[in-house]
Structure formats: C-alpha cells, structure tokens
Scaffold this motif. Structure first.
Motif, PDB file in Angstrom:
ATOM      1  N   GLY A  74       0.819  -1.198   0.000  1.00  0.00           N
ATOM      2  CA  GLY A  74       0.000   0.000   0.000  1.00  0.00           C
ATOM      3  C   GLY A  74       0.859   1.256   0.000  1.00  0.00           C
ATOM      4  N   LEU A  75       0.311   2.333  -0.558  1.00  0.00           N
ATOM      5  CA  LEU A  75       0.967   3.642  -0.488  1.00  0.00           C
ATOM      6  C   LEU A  75       2.414   3.567  -0.965  1.00  0.00           C
ATOM      7  N   ASN A  76       2.581   3.154  -2.228  1.00  0.00           N
ATOM      8  CA  ASN A  76       3.929   2.939  -2.744  1.00  0.00           C
ATOM      9  C   ASN A  76       4.242   3.798  -3.966  1.00  0.00           C
ATOM     10  N   TYR A  77       3.284   4.583  -4.465  1.00  0.00           N
ATOM     11  CA  TYR A  77       3.570   5.582  -5.485  1.00  0.00           C
ATOM     12  C   TYR A  77       3.516   6.962  -4.830  1.00  0.00           C
ATOM     13  N   ARG A  78       4.475   7.785  -5.115  1.00  0.00           N
ATOM     14  CA  ARG A  78       4.570   9.087  -4.446  1.00  0.00           C
ATOM     15  C   ARG A  78       3.316   9.932  -4.648  1.00  0.00           C
ATOM     16  N   HIS A  79       2.769   9.917  -5.869  1.00  0.00           N
ATOM     17  CA  HIS A  79       1.562  10.700  -6.139  1.00  0.00           C
ATOM     18  C   HIS A  79       0.377  10.179  -5.325  1.00  0.00           C
ATOM     19  N   HIS A  80       0.237   8.861  -5.255  1.00  0.00           N
ATOM     20  CA  HIS A  80      -0.871   8.280  -4.490  1.00  0.00           C
ATOM     21  C   HIS A  80      -0.723   8.569  -2.998  1.00  0.00           C
ATOM     22  N   PHE A  95       0.052  -5.802   3.096  1.00  0.00           N
ATOM     23  CA  PHE A  95      -1.168  -6.512   3.472  1.00  0.00           C
ATOM     24  C   PHE A  95      -1.281  -7.708   2.542  1.00  0.00           C
ATOM     25  N   THR A  96      -2.261  -8.559   2.772  1.00  0.00           N
ATOM     26  CA  THR A  96      -2.351  -9.792   1.998  1.00  0.00           C
ATOM     27  C   THR A  96      -3.656  -9.863   1.210  1.00  0.00           C
ATOM     28  N   LYS A  97      -3.568 -10.571   0.103  1.00  0.00           N
ATOM     29  CA  LYS A  97      -4.744 -10.916  -0.691  1.00  0.00           C
ATOM     30  C   LYS A  97      -4.749 -12.431  -0.830  1.00  0.00           C
ATOM     31  N   PHE A  98      -5.927 -13.037  -0.818  1.00  0.00           N
ATOM     32  CA  PHE A  98      -6.049 -14.486  -0.952  1.00  0.00           C
ATOM     33  C   PHE A  98      -6.273 -14.854  -2.413  1.00  0.00           C
ATOM     34  N   SER A  99      -5.899 -16.076  -2.775  1.00  0.00           N
ATOM     35  CA  SER A  99      -6.035 -16.495  -4.170  1.00  0.00           C
ATOM     36  C   SER A  99      -7.496 -16.516  -4.621  1.00  0.00           C
ATOM     37  N   GLU A 100      -8.423 -16.679  -3.679  1.00  0.00           N
ATOM     38  CA  GLU A 100      -9.849 -16.670  -4.042  1.00  0.00           C
ATOM     39  C   GLU A 100     -10.296 -15.308  -4.580  1.00  0.00           C
ATOM     40  N   ASP A 158     -15.442   0.998   1.731  1.00  0.00           N
ATOM     41  CA  ASP A 158     -16.152   1.020   3.009  1.00  0.00           C
ATOM     42  C   ASP A 158     -15.713  -0.141   3.886  1.00  0.00           C
ATOM     43  N   TYR A 159     -15.535  -1.315   3.305  1.00  0.00           N
ATOM     44  CA  TYR A 159     -15.037  -2.455   4.080  1.00  0.00           C
ATOM     45  C   TYR A 159     -13.588  -2.221   4.505  1.00  0.00           C
ATOM     46  N   GLN A 160     -12.775  -1.683   3.626  1.00  0.00           N
ATOM     47  CA  GLN A 160     -11.371  -1.433   3.947  1.00  0.00           C
ATOM     48  C   GLN A 160     -11.237  -0.519   5.157  1.00  0.00           C
ATOM     49  N   ASN A 161     -12.092   0.491   5.236  1.00  0.00           N
ATOM     50  CA  ASN A 161     -11.957   1.506   6.274  1.00  0.00           C
ATOM     51  C   ASN A 161     -12.798   1.247   7.514  1.00  0.00           C
ATOM     52  N   ARG A 162     -13.392   0.066   7.617  1.00  0.00           N
ATOM     53  CA  ARG A 162     -14.115  -0.277   8.852  1.00  0.00           C
ATOM     54  C   ARG A 162     -13.167  -0.390  10.042  1.00  0.00           C
ATOM     55  N   THR A 163     -11.940  -0.815   9.777  1.00  0.00           N
ATOM     56  CA  THR A 163     -10.934  -0.958  10.831  1.00  0.00           C
ATOM     57  C   THR A 163      -9.608  -0.441  10.287  1.00  0.00           C
ATOM     58  N   SER A 164      -8.577  -0.486  11.115  1.00  0.00           N
ATOM     59  CA  SER A 164      -7.247  -0.057  10.678  1.00  0.00           C
ATOM     60  C   SER A 164      -6.560  -1.112   9.816  1.00  0.00           C
ATOM     61  N   GLN A 165      -7.127  -2.321   9.736  1.00  0.00           N
ATOM     62  CA  GLN A 165      -6.574  -3.390   8.913  1.00  0.00           C
ATOM     63  C   GLN A 165      -7.328  -3.439   7.588  1.00  0.00           C
ATOM     64  N   TRP A 166      -6.602  -3.472   6.476  1.00  0.00           N
ATOM     65  CA  TRP A 166      -7.204  -3.284   5.163  1.00  0.00           C
ATOM     66  C   TRP A 166      -7.730  -4.557   4.513  1.00  0.00           C
TER      67      TRP A 166
END
Length: 274
Positions: A74-80, A95-100, A158-166
C-alpha cells in the motif's frame, strides 16, 4: 518470454505464447502455479509443445491461479501517497490478498449488492517469484523473479476503512483481474494506466514507485520465505476514485481496464447482483 494459464476443454493448461498470442501448451502442467513449482520449469517451457491453441480461441484464467502468498504493498507511489494525505513511508506497507480474490483478465467481476457501495480501482504492476527466496539482497533479487504481470487490486473502500486493517476490503471473491500473461520483458519506468469505461483515470510511470520490485523482494524475504509462484502486487498510482473530489466509484455495468506497458491489460466488467 510470455507464459499464461489458459482455459481449455473444461480445465486449464500452462502455455507459452508467441508474438501473435498463439498458445503452445506445456506438457504435464495444468497452470503456471504448477509449472513454477517444478524444479526445472524453465527447461519445461522450452520443451516441445503438447498442443497449439490459436489466439482467437484463447480464454485466459488468472495467470498464476493458486499462489501460496499474494503480498500487496500500500501507499507505494509518491503521487498516491500525497493524494491520500500521507507522508512517504520509511518501510513498505504490507497486506495480503487471498487467491480466491483472483479472477481472469477478461472475466466479469460479480459483486454482491451489499458490498457494492464504494468499489474502487487500483491498477498495479505484479511481480511473480520464480525461485525460492529467503533473505535475498536487493542486488540479487532479479535472479528470483519469474516475470511480471498486471493486477487490479479491486477494493471495497467502506469495508477497507471499517478498521485499521485493510484486508477485508481487498479480498472479495473473484474481484481482482490478474494477467493476461507473465512476461520477462518488463522495463522499469514504463507506463501504468487505468481506464473506467474508456476514460483515463490513472496514468503514471513505475519510476514513481517508492519501493521497486528488487527492494520489495529484499524486504519481504527477510520476513518470510517467498515460494515459486508467489505474487507481490507493488501498489497503485494516484487517481483512485476514493481520493477524488467528489469521490467516485465503480458502478454496475462499468468496465475497468488496467494496462502496463509491455505486459498487456486486464479488462473486467463489474456486475452487481442482489
């Protein structure tokens, strides 16, 4: 060299592509996850083809369907980073993404109505590991890369920002278009672009990355062993819908296309079902 996982006769097969996109099926490998897991995968790629499939008949599956790990940055392009109101990080944000969560590069993305409030695009360059990597130096990291490809880190804000974990906003089933092929021909500083129904919404050079592929492999491999077929999704440039004024999100029936120079495009239409 370009490699892909193609759907064929109710199953899938690993394939080598030629300059016209024709696929030469690789003997004994049902997908690139299986191919990259074999010790001599490079020699298998250069071996005789089991069968040839014409370009017009190709149906691409997620390029690496079953990675043991998908590690996203996350947050790896200077403009973003600037548009999201953050300071440049000292260390990569992981953070992680699952293969599903993966889907084919041309598949429809089917989203349940309850999750369709703040759907956002995040076009990204993805790196696929080709050799087991543990405590690898940045200088040696290129030797551990099988190739590069394209991914849309499709995000429910909205789901991403429900908690501090993305993670919960990044993992909805079969939402992240991934492919169409794995290429060894990526050149740093190429263009990465995202279009929403043909409108350009993201455009940047991968030179804008804070942490490039080699640095990410060094950092991550000092935490956990990277296995062949593992994926690092390197982050998205500026222009996401959530950071706009007013904010803008993907709607039912809209198509997101992400392209990286020399690596092709993923192009997925979003369908919202009640």
């Amino acid at each position: 060299m370009r490699l892909a996982t193609v759907r064929l006769d109710g199953t899938t097969a690993a394939a080598r592509l030629d300059g016209e996109g024709n696929a030469y099926l690789i003997e004994g490998c049902r997908d690139l996850s299986e191919l990259l897991g074999t010790r001599d995968w490079r020699s298998k790629v250069s071996g005789p083809a089991q069968r040839t499939v014409q370009a017009a008949d190709l149906d691409y599956a997620p390029v690496v369907p079953c990675p043991s790990k998908i590690i996203c940055v996350g947050l790896n392009y200077r403009h973003h980073i600037a548009e999201m109101g953050h300071q440049p990080p000292e260390y990569p944000t992981l953070f992680t993404k699952f293969s599903e969560a993966l889907t084919g590069p041309c598949d429809d993305v089917i989203v349940p109505e309850y999750a369709a409030n703040q759907m956002d695009w995040e076009g990204e360059l993805a790196v696929v590991i080709g050799t087991r990597a543990y405590r690898v130096s940045e200088a040696d990291a290129a030797n551990y890369i099988a190739g590069y490809t394209v991914i849309n880190d499709f995000t429910m804000r909205d789901y991403q920002n429900r908690t501090s974990q993305w993670d919960q906003g990044k993992n909805f089933e079969k939402t992240s278009g991934f492919g169409p092929y794995l290429s060894t021909d990526y050149v740093p500083g190429t263009r990465i672009e995202t279009r929403l129904d043909g409108e350009l919404v993201q455009s940047a050079s991968t030179d804008d990355l804070v942490f490039g592929p080699a640095r990410l492999i060094e950092y991550i491999s000092h935490i956990v062993t990277l296995q062949p077929g593992d994926v690092i999704s390197t982050g998205t440039p500026g222009g996401v819908g959530h950071a706009r004024e007013p904010q803008r999100y993907i709607e039912h029936g809209q198509t997101v296309e992400v392209s990286v120079g020399g690596l092709g495009s993923v192009r997925n239409r979003t369908i919202v079902l009640g």
